[in-house]
Motif scaffolding. Structure first.
Motif, PDB file in Angstrom:
ATOM      1  N   LEU A 131       0.822  -1.234   0.026  1.00  0.00           N
ATOM      2  CA  LEU A 131      -0.097  -0.040  -0.138  1.00  0.00           C
ATOM      3  C   LEU A 131       0.851   1.249   0.030  1.00  0.00           C
ATOM      4  N   GLN A 132       1.959   1.186   0.854  1.00  0.00           N
ATOM      5  CA  GLN A 132       3.155   2.443   0.896  1.00  0.00           C
ATOM      6  C   GLN A 132       3.414   2.530  -0.359  1.00  0.00           C
ATOM      7  N   MET A 133       3.999   1.496  -1.116  1.00  0.00           N
ATOM      8  CA  MET A 133       4.695   1.598  -2.360  1.00  0.00           C
ATOM      9  C   MET A 133       3.653   2.001  -3.643  1.00  0.00           C
ATOM     10  N   LYS A 134       2.337   1.714  -3.395  1.00  0.00           N
ATOM     11  CA  LYS A 134       1.454   2.252  -4.341  1.00  0.00           C
ATOM     12  C   LYS A 134       1.044   3.616  -4.027  1.00  0.00           C
ATOM     13  N   LYS A 135       0.987   3.932  -2.941  1.00  0.00           N
ATOM     14  CA  LYS A 135       0.765   5.457  -2.759  1.00  0.00           C
ATOM     15  C   LYS A 135       2.145   6.221  -2.963  1.00  0.00           C
ATOM     16  N   GLN A 136       3.270   5.927  -2.692  1.00  0.00           N
ATOM     17  CA  GLN A 136       4.361   6.630  -3.236  1.00  0.00           C
ATOM     18  C   GLN A 136       4.339   6.800  -5.018  1.00  0.00           C
ATOM     19  N   ALA A 137       3.962   5.540  -5.463  1.00  0.00           N
ATOM     20  CA  ALA A 137       4.049   5.418  -6.934  1.00  0.00           C
ATOM     21  C   ALA A 137       3.041   6.489  -7.485  1.00  0.00           C
ATOM     22  N   ASN A 138       1.806   6.565  -6.827  1.00  0.00           N
ATOM     23  CA  ASN A 138       0.962   7.421  -7.346  1.00  0.00           C
ATOM     24  C   ASN A 138       1.105   8.821  -6.953  1.00  0.00           C
ATOM     25  N   GLU A 139       1.879   9.300  -5.760  1.00  0.00           N
ATOM     26  CA  GLU A 139       2.227  10.393  -5.817  1.00  0.00           C
ATOM     27  C   GLU A 139       3.525  10.923  -6.674  1.00  0.00           C
ATOM     28  N   GLN A 140       4.226   9.922  -7.019  1.00  0.00           N
ATOM     29  CA  GLN A 140       5.401  10.267  -8.057  1.00  0.00           C
ATOM     30  C   GLN A 140       4.778  10.350  -9.344  1.00  0.00           C
TER      31      GLN A 140
END
Length: 256
Positions: A131-140
């Motif tokens: 979930l954290q990686m997905k959130k970071q990818a979306n923010e990036q």
């Protein structure tokens, strides 16, 4: 006789009767449900308990009951001065109740529950990391989109400034009877705008090596040096001294 008399339809007995439509059907449904519940209770009472259930009931009954004098261990404690309800230890800081039993009923080996718990925690941690990686990818991705959008807007603005500078250059050169531009891309030509002539495309190969920002910088410098014209001010000055003293600078940022 009085019993043979007709019933008085205006009497209180008749008026108090509930004659709503469908009421007998609802009453029969409730009676059927109550009958089914009673049947289930009777079946539960008559059902023969399994060996495991009987063992559990006996075990729970024994564990709930307090130790008596018939217990040898309890009798030895009493001989040493222990009283019922008293905590163990010389100063009474120990436990009051016996250590509860944790009876294992499953067929798994020792440590299986701990392993199962650890795997569940690892699975939860992996899920959180995803979930954290997905959130970071979306923010990036959102940041990259904003940067691309901003860059695209800046490029469009520079293209508009370049066309504006080309028109001004063509007009000022014409006023000075200059028939041929210093560079082919200094002026806007119909063939270049419509992109219909292949020969014009070949002639523009040398200029296409330059970026829009480079072209804009070269053309604005030419306008300032040759015509004393600032594209950002939109003003033609008398000479270079007048230009340098009254014009804020030679870029759009200097005029903001």
């Amino acid at each position: 006789m009085e019993g043979d008399e007709e019933e008085d339809y205006m009497s209180d007995l008749f008026l108090k009767q509930d004659v709503r439509p469908g009421l007998p059907m609802v009453r029969r449904a409730k009676e059927a449900i109550q009958k089914e519940e009673k049947q289930k209770e009777a079946n539960e009472k008559n059902r023969q308990k399994s060996i495991k259930e009987e063992e559990k009931e006996r075990r729970d009954l024994v564990l709930k009951s307090a130790l008596g004098n018939e217990n040898k261990g309890f009798a030895l404690l009493q001989k040493m001065g222990y009283k019922s309800g008293q905590a163990l230890g010389k100063s009474g800081e120990g436990i009051v109740e016996p250590i509860p039993l944790n009876i294992k009923t499953g067929r798994s080996g020792l440590g299986h529950e701990e392993l199962k718990k650890r795997k569940a925690e690892e699975k939860l941690e992996n899920y959180r990391q995803k979930l954290q990686m997905k959130k970071q990818a979306n923010e990036q991705a959102a940041d990259e989109f904003r940067i691309r959008f901003k860059t695209k807007q800046e490029e469009r603005k520079m293209e508009g400034d370049l066309r504006k500078s080309q028109r001004a250059c063509q007009q000022l050169d014409t006023q000075k009877d200059i028939d041929v531009p210093k560079e082919t891309w200094f002026w806007i030509e119909p063939e270049e705008e419509d992109k219909k002539d292949e020969e014009n495309k070949e002639d523009e190969c040398t200029s296409s090596d330059l970026s829009v920002s480079e072209k804009l910088h070269i053309l604005t410098a030419y306008l300032r040096e040759e015509h004393f014209y600032c594209i950002w001010c939109g003003t033609t000055y008398e000479d270079s001294e007048d230009l340098s003293s009254n014009c804020p600078g030679d870029s759009a940022a200097d005029h903001d």
